[in-house]
Each structure stands twice: as C-alpha cells, then as structure tokens.
Design a protein around this motif. Structure first.
Motif, PDB file in Angstrom:
ATOM      1  N   TYR A 172       0.833  -1.198   0.000  1.00 49.38           N
ATOM      2  CA  TYR A 172       0.000   0.000   0.000  1.00 49.38           C
ATOM      3  C   TYR A 172       0.872   1.254   0.000  1.00 49.38           C
ATOM      4  CZ  TYR A 172      -4.055  -2.894   1.228  1.00 49.38           C
ATOM      5  OH  TYR A 172      -5.062  -3.824   1.230  1.00 49.38           O
ATOM      6  N   LEU A 173       0.270   2.360  -0.423  1.00 51.19           N
ATOM      7  CA  LEU A 173       0.906   3.676  -0.397  1.00 51.19           C
ATOM      8  C   LEU A 173       2.209   3.704  -1.203  1.00 51.19           C
ATOM      9  CD1 LEU A 173       0.202   4.478   3.357  1.00 51.19           C
ATOM     10  CD2 LEU A 173      -0.983   5.434   1.364  1.00 51.19           C
ATOM     11  N   VAL A 174       2.198   2.942  -2.292  1.00 47.31           N
ATOM     12  CA  VAL A 174       3.304   2.955  -3.244  1.00 47.31           C
ATOM     13  C   VAL A 174       2.901   3.879  -4.398  1.00 47.31           C
ATOM     14  CG1 VAL A 174       4.729   1.605  -4.815  1.00 47.31           C
ATOM     15  CG2 VAL A 174       3.945   0.596  -2.642  1.00 47.31           C
ATOM     16  N   PRO A 175       3.547   5.024  -4.572  1.00 46.07           N
ATOM     17  CA  PRO A 175       3.116   5.991  -5.595  1.00 46.07           C
ATOM     18  C   PRO A 175       3.225   5.434  -7.010  1.00 46.07           C
ATOM     19  CG  PRO A 175       4.620   7.004  -4.017  1.00 46.07           C
ATOM     20  CD  PRO A 175       4.680   5.527  -3.776  1.00 46.07           C
ATOM     21  N   LYS A 176       2.237   5.767  -7.833  1.00 42.56           N
ATOM     22  CA  LYS A 176       2.320   5.393  -9.244  1.00 42.56           C
ATOM     23  C   LYS A 176       3.437   6.149  -9.950  1.00 42.56           C
ATOM     24  CE  LYS A 176      -2.458   3.962 -10.110  1.00 42.56           C
ATOM     25  NZ  LYS A 176      -3.684   4.224 -10.909  1.00 42.56           N
ATOM     26  N   VAL A 177       3.666   7.384  -9.501  1.00 39.14           N
ATOM     27  CA  VAL A 177       4.744   8.209 -10.050  1.00 39.14           C
ATOM     28  C   VAL A 177       5.806   8.341  -8.972  1.00 39.14           C
ATOM     29  CG1 VAL A 177       5.378  10.456 -10.987  1.00 39.14           C
ATOM     30  CG2 VAL A 177       3.135   9.440 -11.530  1.00 39.14           C
ATOM     31  N   GLY A 178       7.027   7.949  -9.283  1.00 32.53           N
ATOM     32  CA  GLY A 178       8.070   7.849  -8.278  1.00 32.53           C
ATOM     33  C   GLY A 178       8.349   9.104  -7.484  1.00 32.53           C
ATOM     34  N   ASP A 179       8.360  10.273  -8.146  1.00 32.15           N
ATOM     35  CA  ASP A 179       8.720  11.504  -7.444  1.00 32.15           C
ATOM     36  C   ASP A 179       7.502  12.235  -6.880  1.00 32.15           C
ATOM     37  OD1 ASP A 179       7.588  12.417  -9.752  1.00 32.15           O
ATOM     38  OD2 ASP A 179       9.215  13.802 -10.285  1.00 32.15           O
ATOM     39  N   ALA A 181       5.832  11.427  -4.233  1.00 33.49           N
ATOM     40  CA  ALA A 181       5.810  11.363  -2.766  1.00 33.49           C
ATOM     41  C   ALA A 181       6.658  12.473  -2.172  1.00 33.49           C
ATOM     42  CB  ALA A 181       6.297   9.996  -2.301  1.00 33.49           C
ATOM     43  N   ASN A 182       6.174  13.680  -2.284  1.00 35.38           N
ATOM     44  CA  ASN A 182       6.850  14.862  -1.773  1.00 35.38           C
ATOM     45  C   ASN A 182       5.856  15.630  -0.913  1.00 35.38           C
ATOM     46  OD1 ASN A 182       7.488  17.858  -1.892  1.00 35.38           O
ATOM     47  ND2 ASN A 182       9.379  17.013  -2.760  1.00 35.38           N
ATOM     48  N   ALA A 183       6.122  15.694   0.384  1.00 32.51           N
ATOM     49  CA  ALA A 183       5.159  16.257   1.327  1.00 32.51           C
ATOM     50  C   ALA A 183       4.816  17.707   1.008  1.00 32.51           C
ATOM     51  CB  ALA A 183       5.683  16.128   2.748  1.00 32.51           C
ATOM     52  N   GLU A 184       5.805  18.506   0.639  1.00 33.73           N
ATOM     53  CA  GLU A 184       5.524  19.915   0.356  1.00 33.73           C
ATOM     54  C   GLU A 184       4.648  20.083  -0.876  1.00 33.73           C
ATOM     55  OE1 GLU A 184       6.026  22.393   2.397  1.00 33.73           O
ATOM     56  OE2 GLU A 184       6.748  20.803   3.726  1.00 33.73           O
ATOM     57  N   ARG A 185       4.884  19.272  -1.894  1.00 29.09           N
ATOM     58  CA  ARG A 185       4.036  19.342  -3.090  1.00 29.09           C
ATOM     59  C   ARG A 185       2.608  18.932  -2.752  1.00 29.09           C
ATOM     60  NH1 ARG A 185       7.581  16.100  -7.549  1.00 29.09           N
ATOM     61  NH2 ARG A 185       9.538  17.278  -7.352  1.00 29.09           N
ATOM     62  N   ILE A 186       2.470  17.915  -1.923  1.00 31.68           N
ATOM     63  CA  ILE A 186       1.135  17.458  -1.539  1.00 31.68           C
ATOM     64  C   ILE A 186       0.416  18.554  -0.758  1.00 31.68           C
ATOM     65  CG2 ILE A 186      -0.140  15.772  -0.152  1.00 31.68           C
ATOM     66  CD1 ILE A 186       2.214  13.804  -0.792  1.00 31.68           C
ATOM     67  N   ARG A 187       1.118  19.199   0.168  1.00 29.14           N
ATOM     68  CA  ARG A 187       0.513  20.303   0.920  1.00 29.14           C
ATOM     69  C   ARG A 187       0.105  21.440  -0.003  1.00 29.14           C
ATOM     70  NH1 ARG A 187       4.884  18.877   4.506  1.00 29.14           N
ATOM     71  NH2 ARG A 187       4.046  18.008   6.464  1.00 29.14           N
ATOM     72  N   ASP A 188       0.960  21.773  -0.956  1.00 29.07           N
ATOM     73  CA  ASP A 188       0.665  22.879  -1.872  1.00 29.07           C
ATOM     74  C   ASP A 188      -0.552  22.580  -2.745  1.00 29.07           C
ATOM     75  OD1 ASP A 188       2.769  24.333  -0.865  1.00 29.07           O
ATOM     76  OD2 ASP A 188       4.160  23.806  -2.489  1.00 29.07           O
ATOM     77  N   SER A 189      -0.677  21.331  -3.172  1.00 33.16           N
ATOM     78  CA  SER A 189      -1.783  20.966  -4.061  1.00 33.16           C
ATOM     79  C   SER A 189      -3.076  20.721  -3.285  1.00 33.16           C
ATOM     80  CB  SER A 189      -1.438  19.704  -4.855  1.00 33.16           C
ATOM     81  OG  SER A 189      -1.393  18.568  -4.012  1.00 33.16           O
TER      82      SER A 189
END
Length: 215
Positions: A172-179, A181-189
């Motif tokens: 589980y929680l294995v990203p389809k796109v390797g990069d 998994a970036n916490a700051e990008r997730i927060r921004d989006s």
C-alpha cells in the motif's frame, strides 16, 4: 425548543454519504479506542455510535447548530443503541489554530475529507495513538511520509461494508509516479497522490518517543 418532527441533520447526511458507524465500531473493537478527535466533522456523528467520547471540531454553523442540540444528538445516538450514554463534545473553531485541548490526549484522530489536518492536530494524539486518514486532501499521503507514523492497516469499503487489512502493508501507499511522494508538493496541491493499490482510508499509529510502535 426543538421540533421533534424535524429531520435529523446526521440522518440526512448519512443517507448522502453512507453510514460510517461500522467502520468506527471495527476500529474501536480492534484497538480499544475510547477517546477520539474529529476535526472537520460537519454533522457526522457516526464515531459516537462506537467510541465512548468524541470531540468534534468544525466552523460550519450547521454543525454548531446540530451539536448544540444535545437532545437531538442523544436521540440520534439512542437509535444507534451502542452509542447511548457516550460523551459528545463540540468545538466551533478552525482546527488549523490552537484548540482548547491538552496535548497527547486522544486515542484516535479522524481525518476524512477535511484536510490538511495532521499538520495542525498531531499534537493532540497520544504516543501510540491512532490516525485514520484518507487521501482526498492529502492527509494519508503526508502521513505515509512522516517518520513518526507507522501504517498498521488499510481500510476497504464496498457495498456499505468496511474491512481492515493488516496483511502485506508494504504493497500500500506505493506511488504510481516515483517523485510524487513529496510532502511539500502534496501540501501545496491540497490533494493526495495516486497509488498502485488503493484503499478507502488508512490507519496509522503514532510512534512513541522511544521510536517504536506497540504491537
């Protein structure tokens, strides 16, 4: 005075989203949860059908009005017989600001369709306490990257039934796109990322200060 014939806001909401009570019954049974915090709850009373004490947090006036009507809330819980006598508290506040709650208090923090909550409310969760989160606003995705949290179960939902899966958690929680998994990008989006294997939600344990989770 409350109109006894007025429809219950929780019942109406439950009809639109489905009843989450079985999910909380399962979580309470498996992990002995007795005290939960639910930021961004709206009028979703379902945790109180299974958990002895729940504190709800929301800025929505409809939520405030519903929880202010203690008779209505208790009547709704009386219909969910297992929730009779449970403690229900409501805080009409923005959960991103400090709440009038002690740190390390709650067994469970509920993050469903409200986020981002974990960054603001992690302080209120006991060491070895639990976090229930989905990916809609990125909370589960951020939690998956947090070294203070350990995934202990995935939640599946189908045909109104909930199932906890604690097997093969590494899938589980294995990203389809390797990069991705970036916490700051997730927060921004403000959105979760796509995974190779999906689930309705995830249960994490907050690691104790010694750095290891209880079995």
């Amino acid at each position: 005075m409350r109109n006894a014939d007025a429809p219950s806001p929780w019942k109406a909401y439950r009809e639109s989203i489905g009843d989450r009570s079985p999910l909380f019954a399962e979580i309470a049974s498996v992990w002995g949860v007795a005290d939960a915090l639910y930021p961004g709850s709206y009028v979703d009373l379902s945790p109180s059908s299974a958990i002895r004490s729940v504190t709800y947090v929301d800025t929505d006036r409809r939520a405030a009005g519903y929880f202010r009507d203690a008779d209505r809330v208790q009547a709704d819980l009386a219909e969910a017989a297992s929730g009779m006598g449970h403690v229900v508290e409501f805080i009409g506040s923005d959960y991103t600001k400090p709440l009038p709650l002690s740190d390390d208090r709650f067994d469970l923090l509920i993050l469903l369709y409200a986020g981002p909550v974990w960054d603001s409310c992690r302080r209120y969760v006991k060491p070895d306490g639990l976090l229930l989160a989905n990916t809609s606003h990125g909370d589960a995705s951020i939690a998956a990257l947090d070294p203070d949290l350990q995934l202990i179960a995935a939640v599946h939902h189908r045909a109104g039934r909930y199932r906890l899966d604690a097997q093969d958690l590494h899938t589980y929680l294995v990203p389809k796109v390797g990069d991705a998994a970036n916490a700051e990008r997730i927060r921004d989006s403000g959105r979760g990322i796509a995974y190779t294997r999906s689930a309705y939600a995830y249960v994490f344990r907050r690691l104790s200060p010694r750095g290891s989770a209880q079995p």
